[in-house]
Scaffold this motif. Structure first.
Motif, short mmCIF file in Angstrom:
data_model
loop_
_atom_site.label_atom_id
_atom_site.label_comp_id
_atom_site.label_asym_id
_atom_site.label_seq_id
_atom_site.Cartn_x
_atom_site.Cartn_y
_atom_site.Cartn_z
N LYS A 435 0.84 -1.21 0.00
CA LYS A 435 0.00 0.00 0.00
C LYS A 435 0.87 1.26 0.00
O LYS A 435 0.53 2.25 -0.65
N ALA A 436 1.98 1.22 0.73
CA ALA A 436 2.84 2.40 0.84
C ALA A 436 3.63 2.65 -0.45
O ALA A 436 3.93 3.81 -0.77
N TYR A 437 3.98 1.59 -1.19
CA TYR A 437 4.80 1.75 -2.41
C TYR A 437 4.14 1.02 -3.60
O TYR A 437 4.69 0.05 -4.13
N PRO A 438 2.98 1.46 -4.03
CA PRO A 438 2.26 0.73 -5.09
C PRO A 438 3.00 0.72 -6.43
O PRO A 438 2.84 -0.21 -7.21
N ARG A 439 3.83 1.72 -6.70
CA ARG A 439 4.54 1.78 -7.99
C ARG A 439 5.85 1.00 -7.97
O ARG A 439 6.48 0.81 -9.00
N TYR A 440 6.26 0.60 -6.75
CA TYR A 440 7.56 -0.06 -6.63
C TYR A 440 7.44 -1.44 -5.97
O TYR A 440 8.38 -1.91 -5.32
N CYS A 441 6.30 -2.08 -6.20
CA CYS A 441 6.08 -3.38 -5.56
C CYS A 441 7.13 -4.41 -5.98
O CYS A 441 7.65 -5.15 -5.15
N ARG A 442 7.43 -4.45 -7.29
CA ARG A 442 8.41 -5.44 -7.77
C ARG A 442 9.76 -5.25 -7.11
O ARG A 442 10.40 -6.22 -6.69
N ASP A 443 10.22 -4.00 -6.99
CA ASP A 443 11.51 -3.74 -6.36
C ASP A 443 11.49 -4.13 -4.88
O ASP A 443 12.47 -4.69 -4.37
N GLN A 444 10.36 -3.83 -4.20
CA GLN A 444 10.24 -4.18 -2.79
C GLN A 444 10.28 -5.70 -2.60
O GLN A 444 10.99 -6.21 -1.73
N TYR A 445 9.54 -6.42 -3.42
CA TYR A 445 9.49 -7.87 -3.30
C TYR A 445 10.84 -8.50 -3.64
O TYR A 445 11.29 -9.46 -3.00
N THR A 446 11.50 -7.96 -4.67
CA THR A 446 12.81 -8.49 -5.09
C THR A 446 13.83 -8.34 -3.97
O THR A 446 14.62 -9.26 -3.69
N LEU A 447 13.82 -7.18 -3.30
CA LEU A 447 14.73 -6.95 -2.18
C LEU A 447 14.45 -7.93 -1.05
O LEU A 447 15.37 -8.49 -0.45
N ALA A 448 13.17 -8.17 -0.77
CA ALA A 448 12.80 -9.10 0.30
C ALA A 448 13.32 -10.50 0.01
O ALA A 448 13.88 -11.17 0.89
N LEU A 449 13.13 -10.94 -1.22
CA LEU A 449 13.60 -12.28 -1.59
C LEU A 449 15.12 -12.39 -1.50
O LEU A 449 15.66 -13.45 -1.17
N LYS A 450 15.78 -11.29 -1.79
CA LYS A 450 17.24 -11.31 -1.76
C LYS A 450 17.78 -11.34 -0.33
O LYS A 450 18.65 -12.16 0.00
N VAL A 451 17.29 -10.46 0.56
CA VAL A 451 17.93 -10.28 1.86
C VAL A 451 17.31 -11.11 2.98
O VAL A 451 17.96 -11.35 4.01
N PHE A 452 16.06 -11.58 2.80
CA PHE A 452 15.42 -12.33 3.89
C PHE A 452 15.30 -13.82 3.61
O PHE A 452 14.72 -14.56 4.40
N SER A 453 15.85 -14.29 2.46
CA SER A 453 15.77 -15.73 2.16
C SER A 453 16.65 -16.55 3.08
O SER A 453 16.38 -17.71 3.35
N SER A 454 17.72 -15.96 3.56
CA SER A 454 18.63 -16.66 4.45
C SER A 454 18.99 -15.72 5.60
O SER A 454 19.73 -14.76 5.40
N LEU A 455 18.45 -15.99 6.80
CA LEU A 455 18.63 -15.09 7.95
C LEU A 455 19.67 -15.66 8.91
O LEU A 455 19.68 -16.85 9.21
N GLU A 456 20.53 -14.76 9.38
CA GLU A 456 21.55 -15.18 10.34
C GLU A 456 20.93 -15.47 11.71
O GLU A 456 21.35 -16.39 12.40
N ASP A 457 19.90 -14.66 12.11
CA ASP A 457 19.27 -14.84 13.42
C ASP A 457 17.77 -14.54 13.28
O ASP A 457 17.35 -13.38 13.32
N PRO A 458 16.92 -15.57 13.11
CA PRO A 458 15.49 -15.36 12.94
C PRO A 458 14.84 -14.63 14.13
O PRO A 458 13.88 -13.88 13.95
N GLY A 459 15.37 -14.85 15.35
CA GLY A 459 14.81 -14.19 16.53
C GLY A 459 14.99 -12.67 16.45
O GLY A 459 14.05 -11.91 16.77
N ILE A 460 16.17 -12.23 16.02
CA ILE A 460 16.43 -10.80 15.87
C ILE A 460 15.55 -10.22 14.76
O ILE A 460 15.04 -9.09 14.88
N PHE A 461 15.33 -11.00 13.70
CA PHE A 461 14.46 -10.53 12.62
C PHE A 461 13.04 -10.31 13.13
O PHE A 461 12.37 -9.32 12.78
N GLN A 462 12.57 -11.21 14.00
CA GLN A 462 11.22 -11.06 14.54
C GLN A 462 11.11 -9.78 15.38
O GLN A 462 10.11 -9.07 15.34
N MET A 463 12.18 -9.47 16.12
CA MET A 463 12.20 -8.23 16.90
C MET A 463 12.10 -7.01 15.97
O MET A 463 11.35 -6.06 16.23
#
Length: 533
Positions: A435-463
């Motif tokens: 909703k916040a970035y309707p024109r940049y959804c693809r870029d937002q999703y691509t970044l998520a797939l890149k940086v959150f596919s492998s997390l060093e510490d899932p607990g810290i990510f939840q925080m």
């Protein structure tokens, strides 16, 4: 007189004996008439004294009778007379290389009634009997000093029209020292790329290549000559720079510089092609391959007195090693495999190169030259990435477009992102980011797939996720920066605790550790500035 001639006992004929030619017999008789003795004639003509004694008193008619007896001894070829004469008729009764005739018959008949020397004698008999009549035109040049191994190779081209009207274009190259040869045919005129690919095939055949390549001013390779400065065609210049080959350009028909290769082109025409006919260029190439191994490289070279197929083993020690070429990147030869990492990179010689993100955890192929790297889809062979090879301290080459999931439509990417974590908070964050970035959804999703596919510490990510939801700060970059900040702070706290307990052996020695705390307002201020640094 006639009776006297027939009463003379002629020398006994040995089957291995070689009769002197008519010219030599005549020279012996000429010197005899001039008053030379047998020893003097032997010294003058540099022939064995026994040979002089044998022909010294032989009269012309006696010589002719003796000649007939010697020539007729090779009767084992009588059954092939018609086939031999047919070969000459097919070639307009031109003089043929006798080795070519022998080679052709040997290849055709598989089993042969005699050796090459016997065939030569039989063909001489056909000449003397009047069946074959032709003349020689011999061109003599000054001998060129031999070159060391690995120093030079010579290249030339030719054309030949077979009796079946197939036009063959000849590519011929040899190593000057060992005389090891590579020849190929094609059925269309050469282009520069054809020459380059034939050269690469030759280098494979040689298992290396020499320092210098000798060519003439052919337009396929030379664009112009400016007061002695040679300007090569663009593709050929790229090729010789890539391979590191020195060039020597000579004028056409320059035997002092390029005689070896010009003799090779003639050898192919008159020893191989002149006595053969083909239905297709493929048939010609298959026959050529066998002839090249058996005859062209398998027989003793008259120039070096060595067999090229043996001499090449020593020359290979001095040849430059084969390199991958950009002109061969489309072929599968020389490609290597890699598995793409979770982050979308492959490792090549300690350097990382990105590939389109949809290849993550899949196998790809790459082809590396000294200057460039090409990456291919393993199944289709399609080129998916190209890089200039990293040098020095650079460790990673990355293309932003590789992380946009071009092969997926937006809905497919969105589904992938929503399913990354089985958490309602994550789904809410993704929805609010959309909703916040309707024109940049693809870029937002691509970044998520890149940086959150492998997390060093899932607990810290939840925080970090809880913090962003509580503070209504949406966007994958903000979430990632918050996560990295929390992670860094957590590591610093762990280090403080570790150092505090370092060297402690009993519970009484445990000190009080005070960990610094930050207020929520501090995090909010960082987020309002555009993300945690």
């Amino acid at each position: 007189m006639e009776n006297r001639i027939h009463s003379i006992i002629l020398p006994k004929i040995n089957r291995e004996e070689k009769m002197v030619e008519r010219k030599m017999y005549q020279r012996i008789q000429d010197l005899k008439r001039q008053g030379y003795g047998k020893i003097a004639i032997s010294r003058e003509l540099k022939v064995d004294p026994a040979t002089v004694r044998k022909y010294f008193h032989m009269r012309p008619k006696e010589y002719q009778q003796y000649q007939r007896e010697v020539l007729q001894r090779e009767k084992i070829f009588d059954k092939l007379e018609g086939e031999i004469l047919e070969i000459y008729r097919e070639n307009n009764n031109q003089r043929l290389n006798m080795s070519a005739v022998y080679d052709y018959l040997e290849e055709k008949l598989k089993t042969f009634p005699g050796g090459e020397k016997s065939l030569r004698n039989y063909i001489h008999y056909l000449e003397a009997s009047g069946e074959l009549k032709y003349s020689d035109k011999i061109r003599v040049y000054k001998k060129v000093p031999e070159l060391p191994y690995g120093k030079q190779m010579q290249l030339d081209f030719g054309e030949y029209l077979t009796r079946s009207r197939i036009k063959l274009y000849i590519f011929a190259i040899l190593l000057s020292a060992s005389r090891y040869k590579y020849i190929s045919f094609q059925d269309k005129p050469f282009k520069t790329i054809d020459v380059i690919l034939h050269l690469l095939d030759a280098f494979d055949y040689f298992r290396g290549y020499a320092e210098e390549l000798v060519i003439d001013q052919d337009s396929l390779m030379v664009a112009n000559e400016n007061y002695g400065e040679i300007i090569f065609t663009k593709k050929f210049e790229d090729f010789i720079k890539e391979m590191g080959i020195k060039m020597y350009v000579c004028r056409k028909a320059d035997p002092e510089s390029k005689g070896k290769i010009e003799n090779l082109v003639k050898y192919v025409k008159y020893n191989f092609l002149s006595v053969r006919d083909f239905e297709s260029v493929e048939e010609a190439k298959e026959s050529l391959r066998k002839w090249l191994n058996r005859r062209a490289n398998g027989k003793i070279s008259q120039a070096t007195k060595k067999v090229p197929a043996i001499a090449i083993e020593e020359e290979r020690i001095y040849l430059k090693p084969i390199k991958n070429s950009i002109f061969r990147k489309g072929a599968h030869l020389g490609r290597e495999e890699r598995v793409v990492s979770e982050k979308g990179f492959i490792m090549i010689e300690g350097k990382e190169y990105s590939v389109p993100i949809e290849y993550r955890l899949k196998g790809v192929e790459f082809y590396k030259t000294e200057r460039e790297i090409y990456i291919f889809n393993k199944r289709s062979g399609e080129e998916i990435a190209k890089y200039v090879t990293l040098k020095g301290t650079a460790k990673r080459a990355r293309r932003s477009e590789h992380f946009r999931y071009k092969s997926f439509n937006l809905k497919e990417i969105e589904t992938k992102v929503f399913s990354m974590f089985d958490d309602e908070g994550w789904k809410e964050f993704v929805y609010q980011t959309k909703k916040a970035y309707p024109r940049y959804c693809r870029d937002q999703y691509t970044l998520a797939l890149k940086v959150f596919s492998s997390l060093e510490d899932p607990g810290i990510f939840q925080m970090a996720l809880d913090y962003c939801l509580d503070n209504k700060t949406f966007g994958m970059k903000v979430l990632y920066d918050t996560y990295k900040h929390y992670l860094k702070e957590h590591k610093e706290e762990q280090e403080i605790i570790f150092n505090a307990f370092k060297g402690i052996t009993s519970l009484e020695d445990i000190p009080e550790v005070e960990v610094s705390k930050r207020s929520v307002d501090e995090y909010a201020a960082l987020v309002k500035k555009g993300g945690v640094k």
